[in-house]
Design a protein around this motif. Structure first.
Motif, PDB file in Angstrom:
ATOM      1  N   UNK A  19       0.831  -1.195   0.000  1.00 27.16           N
ATOM      2  CA  UNK A  19       0.000   0.000   0.000  1.00 27.16           C
ATOM      3  C   UNK A  19       0.876   1.260   0.000  1.00 27.16           C
ATOM      4  N   UNK A  20       1.945   1.228   0.814  1.00 25.78           N
ATOM      5  CA  UNK A  20       2.865   2.377   0.862  1.00 25.78           C
ATOM      6  C   UNK A  20       3.482   2.590  -0.518  1.00 25.78           C
ATOM      7  N   UNK A  21       3.901   1.487  -1.151  1.00 26.48           N
ATOM      8  CA  UNK A  21       4.531   1.583  -2.463  1.00 26.48           C
ATOM      9  C   UNK A  21       3.559   2.220  -3.480  1.00 26.48           C
ATOM     10  N   UNK A  22       2.312   1.761  -3.468  1.00 28.68           N
ATOM     11  CA  UNK A  22       1.327   2.299  -4.415  1.00 28.68           C
ATOM     12  C   UNK A  22       1.038   3.765  -4.131  1.00 28.68           C
ATOM     13  N   UNK A  23       0.939   4.107  -2.839  1.00 29.25           N
ATOM     14  CA  UNK A  23       0.636   5.485  -2.469  1.00 29.25           C
ATOM     15  C   UNK A  23       1.754   6.416  -2.954  1.00 29.25           C
ATOM     16  N   UNK A  24       3.011   5.969  -2.765  1.00 25.81           N
ATOM     17  CA  UNK A  24       4.143   6.798  -3.213  1.00 25.81           C
ATOM     18  C   UNK A  24       4.136   6.949  -4.729  1.00 25.81           C
ATOM     19  N   UNK A  25       3.835   5.847  -5.415  1.00 29.68           N
ATOM     20  CA  UNK A  25       3.792   5.892  -6.877  1.00 29.68           C
ATOM     21  C   UNK A  25       2.714   6.867  -7.355  1.00 29.68           C
ATOM     22  N   UNK A  85     -10.170   0.086 -12.782  1.00 26.09           N
ATOM     23  CA  UNK A  85      -9.562  -0.315 -11.505  1.00 26.09           C
ATOM     24  C   UNK A  85      -8.498   0.703 -11.083  1.00 26.09           C
ATOM     25  N   UNK A  86      -7.684   1.134 -12.058  1.00 32.13           N
ATOM     26  CA  UNK A  86      -6.630   2.103 -11.734  1.00 32.13           C
ATOM     27  C   UNK A  86      -7.245   3.411 -11.240  1.00 32.13           C
ATOM     28  N   UNK A  87      -8.296   3.868 -11.918  1.00 24.48           N
ATOM     29  CA  UNK A  87      -8.949   5.131 -11.518  1.00 24.48           C
ATOM     30  C   UNK A  87      -9.460   5.047 -10.083  1.00 24.48           C
ATOM     31  N   UNK A  88     -10.170   3.957  -9.778  1.00 23.61           N
ATOM     32  CA  UNK A  88     -10.723   3.792  -8.422  1.00 23.61           C
ATOM     33  C   UNK A  88      -9.589   3.780  -7.401  1.00 23.61           C
ATOM     34  N   UNK A  89      -8.531   3.015  -7.719  1.00 25.57           N
ATOM     35  CA  UNK A  89      -7.419   2.883  -6.768  1.00 25.57           C
ATOM     36  C   UNK A  89      -6.742   4.217  -6.498  1.00 25.57           C
ATOM     37  N   UNK A  90      -6.480   4.966  -7.568  1.00 22.86           N
ATOM     38  CA  UNK A  90      -5.801   6.252  -7.398  1.00 22.86           C
ATOM     39  C   UNK A  90      -6.643   7.170  -6.517  1.00 22.86           C
ATOM     40  N   UNK A  91      -7.941   7.267  -6.807  1.00 21.34           N
ATOM     41  CA  UNK A  91      -8.794   8.177  -6.032  1.00 21.34           C
ATOM     42  C   UNK A  91      -8.954   7.713  -4.588  1.00 21.34           C
ATOM     43  N   UNK A  92      -9.042   6.421  -4.396  1.00 20.29           N
ATOM     44  CA  UNK A  92      -9.226   5.888  -3.042  1.00 20.29           C
ATOM     45  C   UNK A  92      -7.963   6.086  -2.192  1.00 20.29           C
ATOM     46  N   UNK A  93      -6.810   5.700  -2.773  1.00 21.41           N
ATOM     47  CA  UNK A  93      -5.571   5.772  -1.990  1.00 21.41           C
ATOM     48  C   UNK A  93      -5.114   7.207  -1.738  1.00 21.41           C
ATOM     49  N   UNK A  94      -5.535   8.128  -2.606  1.00 20.37           N
ATOM     50  CA  UNK A  94      -5.222   9.535  -2.381  1.00 20.37           C
ATOM     51  C   UNK A  94      -5.845  10.008  -1.065  1.00 20.37           C
ATOM     52  N   UNK A  95      -7.044   9.496  -0.783  1.00 21.98           N
ATOM     53  CA  UNK A  95      -7.806   9.998   0.366  1.00 21.98           C
ATOM     54  C   UNK A  95      -7.720   9.126   1.610  1.00 21.98           C
ATOM     55  N   UNK A  96      -7.606   7.813   1.402  1.00 24.78           N
ATOM     56  CA  UNK A  96      -7.723   6.900   2.546  1.00 24.78           C
ATOM     57  C   UNK A  96      -6.564   5.908   2.650  1.00 24.78           C
ATOM     58  N   UNK A  97      -6.273   5.510   3.882  1.00 24.28           N
ATOM     59  CA  UNK A  97      -5.415   4.354   4.122  1.00 24.28           C
ATOM     60  C   UNK A  97      -6.354   3.181   4.381  1.00 24.28           C
ATOM     61  N   UNK A 156     -17.136 -11.844   1.508  1.00 27.25           N
ATOM     62  CA  UNK A 156     -17.120 -10.469   2.010  1.00 27.25           C
ATOM     63  C   UNK A 156     -15.675 -10.038   2.214  1.00 27.25           C
ATOM     64  N   UNK A 157     -15.418  -8.748   2.031  1.00 26.62           N
ATOM     65  CA  UNK A 157     -14.088  -8.234   2.360  1.00 26.62           C
ATOM     66  C   UNK A 157     -14.281  -7.126   3.393  1.00 26.62           C
ATOM     67  N   UNK A 158     -13.758  -7.379   4.584  1.00 31.80           N
ATOM     68  CA  UNK A 158     -13.904  -6.415   5.680  1.00 31.80           C
ATOM     69  C   UNK A 158     -12.612  -5.620   5.824  1.00 31.80           C
ATOM     70  N   UNK A 159     -12.732  -4.297   5.734  1.00 35.39           N
ATOM     71  CA  UNK A 159     -11.557  -3.428   5.918  1.00 35.39           C
ATOM     72  C   UNK A 159     -12.008  -2.169   6.656  1.00 35.39           C
ATOM     73  N   UNK A 160     -11.019  -1.395   7.111  1.00 40.04           N
ATOM     74  CA  UNK A 160     -11.345  -0.075   7.655  1.00 40.04           C
ATOM     75  C   UNK A 160     -10.695   0.976   6.775  1.00 40.04           C
ATOM     76  N   UNK A 161     -11.383   2.108   6.623  1.00 36.51           N
ATOM     77  CA  UNK A 161     -10.788   3.213   5.871  1.00 36.51           C
ATOM     78  C   UNK A 161     -10.424   4.321   6.851  1.00 36.51           C
ATOM     79  N   UNK A 162      -9.176   4.799   6.741  1.00 33.20           N
ATOM     80  CA  UNK A 162      -8.775   5.904   7.604  1.00 33.20           C
ATOM     81  C   UNK A 162      -8.407   7.092   6.710  1.00 33.20           C
ATOM     82  N   UNK A 163      -9.028   8.237   7.012  1.00 30.93           N
ATOM     83  CA  UNK A 163      -8.756   9.408   6.183  1.00 30.93           C
ATOM     84  C   UNK A 163      -7.287   9.831   6.339  1.00 30.93           C
ATOM     85  N   UNK A 164      -6.612  10.139   5.239  1.00 26.29           N
ATOM     86  CA  UNK A 164      -5.193  10.521   5.320  1.00 26.29           C
ATOM     87  C   UNK A 164      -5.058  11.944   5.832  1.00 26.29           C
TER      88      UNK A 164
END
Ligand code: HEM
Length: 198
Positions: free
Chosen positions: A26-32, A155-167, A190-198
């Motif tokens: 996740x860190x790698x993708x966020x930096x990219x 998929x790329x669009x969703x990922x970029x927008x999501x990771x920009x805002x949330x961990x 089901x996929x259970x996760x938590x979203x934390x605002x950056x």
């Protein structure tokens, strides 16, 4: 309808699971993503088609998710129209036989995907040229998935927008509730996760 929606949505579900359980990825993708947005070829740092297309690591990442969690296993069937077909050391198939490729076994074959252990999530394995039939998540040949490029963009669009805002964070239900079931596609119940605002 199902081919275009269920498949992409399910892939995103698996991606959320991988991101929650692999914080280094996740860190790698966020930096990219930050890097690409900073250098995006426009004054508003917006994403365009070329920018998304050139995010090569993101391609490897999505492919690695689909290598480990192929969702369209049952879509990969072919019927034999020739009179018969000989499979060396195995026998002869008759006309009309329906053959389904075993995507899962092929995707975990260390002869095709090594030397890094195919049981581990390792997107960099896509840097190396692989056997043309080693990656079957979108099928192969003249009837392969027509929506593949569109799916990558979505998929790329969703990922970029999501990771920009949330961990994306693992919670105690993430592993416990990660059960894969077979429906039209092979998907997590089901996929259970938590979203934390950056
Ligand atoms: C991650 C997303 C997707 C995956 C994993 C996926 C996977 C597949 C697979 C395995 C096949 C069978 C290919 C074969 O038999 O060789 C297929 C076919 C197909 N897919 Fe996808 N697909 C995805 C997204 C999409 C999208 C977004 C669309 C449409 C917008 C789409 C439309 C189709 C169609 C129309 C076919 C049938 C092609 C034919 O029979 O000629 N798919 N897909």
């Amino acid at each position: 309808m199902a081919a275009g929606y269920e498949t992409t949505a399910t892939t995103l579900g698996y991606i959320m699971y991988i991101l929650a359980t692999h914080s280094d990825e996740q860190t790698k993708l966020f930096q990219l993503i930050n890097e690409v947005l900073t250098h995006a070829n426009n004054s508003h740092h917006l994403l365009d088609f070329d920018t998304l297309n050139n995010m090569e690591y993101l391609d490897w990442f999505i492919k690695e998710v689909l290598r480990m969690y192929p969702i369209g296993q049952s879509l990969l069937d072919r019927q034999l129209y020739d009179e018969s077909y000989e499979i060396k050391n195995h026998g002869r198939l008759k006309r009309g036989t329906v053959v389904v490729g075993d995507m899962h076994t092929i995707h975990y074959d260390s002869n095709l995907w090594g030397p890094h252990d195919p049981n581990e999530f390792y997107p960099e394995r896509f840097r190396d040229k692989r056997h043309p039939m080693a990656f079957l998540a979108f099928g192969q040949g003249p009837r392969n998935c027509v929506g593949m490029r569109f799916a990558f963009l979505e998929i790329k669009l969703v990922l970029v927008h999501l990771l920009k805002k949330y961990t994306i964070i693992e919670c105690c239900e993430t592993e416990a509730n990660f059960k894969i079931i077979e429906t039209f596609v092979t998907q997590p119940k089901a996929v259970w996760i938590k979203l934390q605002q950056r």
